[in-house]
Design an enzyme around this catalytic site. Structure first.
Site, PDB file in Angstrom:
ATOM      1  N   ARG A  67      41.059  38.557  28.875  1.00  0.00           N
ATOM      2  CA  ARG A  67      40.666  39.866  29.411  1.00  0.00           C
ATOM      3  C   ARG A  67      41.328  40.111  30.770  1.00  0.00           C
ATOM      4  NH1 ARG A  67      38.928  42.424  33.647  1.00  0.00           N
ATOM      5  NH2 ARG A  67      37.608  40.624  34.125  1.00  0.00           N
ATOM      6  N   HIS A  78      33.800  34.651  40.741  1.00  0.00           N
ATOM      7  CA  HIS A  78      35.089  34.973  40.119  1.00  0.00           C
ATOM      8  C   HIS A  78      36.114  35.125  41.238  1.00  0.00           C
ATOM      9  CE1 HIS A  78      37.556  37.381  37.102  1.00  0.00           C
ATOM     10  NE2 HIS A  78      38.031  37.878  38.234  1.00  0.00           N
ATOM     11  N   HIS A  87      40.259  35.127  42.725  1.00  0.00           N
ATOM     12  CA  HIS A  87      41.694  35.277  42.483  1.00  0.00           C
ATOM     13  C   HIS A  87      42.434  34.406  43.487  1.00  0.00           C
ATOM     14  CE1 HIS A  87      41.948  38.898  39.691  1.00  0.00           C
ATOM     15  NE2 HIS A  87      40.667  38.627  39.806  1.00  0.00           N
ATOM     16  N   CYS A 105      48.687  40.834  39.776  1.00  0.00           N
ATOM     17  CA  CYS A 105      48.534  42.264  40.029  1.00  0.00           C
ATOM     18  C   CYS A 105      49.891  42.935  39.869  1.00  0.00           C
ATOM     19  CB  CYS A 105      48.005  42.463  41.434  1.00  0.00           C
ATOM     20  SG  CYS A 105      48.094  44.158  41.998  1.00  0.00           S
TER      21      CYS A 105
END
Lengths: 310, 310
Positions: free
Chosen positions: A17, A208, A210, A241
């Site tokens: 996802r 979560h 990054h 990104c």
């Protein structure tokens, strides 16, 4: 002093996802091939797809087709991301009633992302939770831009706590906080998580991260140190990104597994199989991934490749 | 619980040495250009070069030529790596009497790297320390493969402690431990550092991490959490291993600065200038570097590039 860490952490694989959503769309078959590789790693929780607008996120346009194949892996617990009640209905209809409802803590990001204010987004939790509960599922609310917003700057922790409290009151089963732009660092991570737990009591709080600025694993480690046992990660670090070419995406599952297992924290995931899955992920998207470990190999594999002056 | 961190950490910039030693040799002029960019970042300690065999490490063949220019930056404290007494003499003669003497804690790596056993290497500390002390300098002993050796596997912490104690007894002024192959993880980092400090008392213990498996910054954070205030880092993350293409090298200076400053730990280094220096480093070596931050930009620069679903 050696920190006390929880004995085990549950990693949710979000490569299919969050990892793929910004990539050029790949075929459903390719996703199933990746899922095959992931299933043998021992991971239990997999975020399969997002039930969102196919126009906004073309890479997730095959959500229903993918969900229709989920029965092939009965050992996996699948969930899906939704951005509103419509997505929740689609998820339930597709047989994936466990959803992550993502909303922003910051007004700027919320407007840019879903053209809706934060308070309106929070209110939707009630409807979404009802839909998935009626469908036999659960609703996790993921609070995006929990530390920083690219438009509004730092997010006040008390705002995140307030939103989390509302979401729980409106029916959310658990909360997760997401470092959407990859700017969080350990002390702020612990600061927010401590506050959240103080206010939410027994409610599960996941995180979560990054790796955009290299601090992703340090944040994950700090979160685990502070007691978090639910973490998202993405195979191979998939999920850069598109507006920052070469920038890392999610923390890489295999790197998180390596770090945690080496720290004595069980993940249930086999590192070699996770490295193999990262190779499949690279193949599926057709370019190198950012995970260093997927290239360097685990500790047992270092000997032949080693040189090293210091 | 929010961890108590030291108010400041001193970063030693090792890009010119560890960063460049595995690269195709670049000109002395290019190194001076990089040094110019580094000098304006506010960094104080710079490992300038290595006085080692030019045959073994062609990229460091211009050590004397580079040292001859060091006077241009009187605000910087230069040091150089040496692998034996000959290098120490060269360093003193070249006007860089502060040296890092690197030796391995593991027999396999020691033999492969310098064709000398560990005990013999430790004994050389006495001679090297005498040479540099006579030259008005200091001798830091860097213990390589302090956590793992690519040939021998995990290094027993007690062995590292023993070596450190000997080195100090033989005249070393301080100790540093290096994760040569980039396999360390936070709990083992803290475990070794705690032991070292318990045995060495007031002696300064620094740490040097590689980001090969993504855990470098997590290790650095854990080290700082455990009280370490001397850390090595390399501009842009320069310093990959030629035998593991694409693998990260040292932890990137700008990523370490970002993480520490955001955690309230001062570094004296300006982040924007450090990012600019990373661009110069990339230019000097002619290929992309592994630092994510150098591409993504710091927090203040995120807004225009941001998207972000979560």
């Amino acid at each position: 002093m050696i920190p006390t860490l929880p004995p085990a952490v549950s990693i949710r694989e979000v490569g299919l996802r969050d990892g793929l959503q910004n990539e050029r769309p790949v075929s459903t078959e390719a996703k199933l091939r990746l899922l095959d590789a992931l299933a043998v790693t021992g991971v239990r929780r997999v975020e399969l797809t997002a039930f969102v607008s196919p126009r906004a996120v073309p890479a997730m346009a095959d959500a229903e087709a993918l969900a229709a194949q989920a029965h092939r892996w009965p050992q996996l617990e699948f969930s899906a991301l939704v951005a509103g009640p419509g997505g929740a209905r689609r998820a339930v209809a597709a047989g994936i009633p466990d959803v992550e409802y993502v909303l922003s803590a910051a007004e700027g990001h919320s407007q840019a992302n879903v053209r809706r204010g934060v308070d309106d987004s929070v209110r939707l939790t009630e409807q979404i939770a009802e839909i998935v509960h009626d469908g036999g599922g659960t609703c996790e609310v993921i609070i995006a831009t929990a530390w920083d917003c690219p438009f509004d700057g730092p997010t006040p922790p008390e705002r995140v706590v307030e939103i989390a409290g509302h979401a729980i009151a409106l029916g959310a089963d658990r909360i997760s906080v997401a470092d959407t732009v990859g700017t969080a660092t350990p002390v702020r991570v612990v600061g927010l998580l401590d506050r959240l737990r103080a206010h939410l009591g027994d409610c599960s709080v996941g995180a979560h991260f990054h790796n955009t600025r290299g601090a992703g694993l340090a944040c994950a480690y700090a979160a685990v140190q502070s007691g978090v046992v639910d973490l998202d990660a993405s195979v191979g670090g998939l999920g850069g990104c598109p507006f920052a070419p070469g920038a890392s995406g999610n923390i890489a599952t295999e790197e998180l597994v390596y770090l945690l297992e080496d720290c004595g924290v069980g993940t249930g995931i086999d590192l070699s199989a996770a490295i193999d899955a990262a190779a499949v992920a690279r193949d599926v998207v057709g370019h190198e991934l950012t995970s260093g470990l997927s290239r360097a190999g685990d500790r047992l594999r270092t000997a032949p490749a080693a040189t090293g002056r210091r």
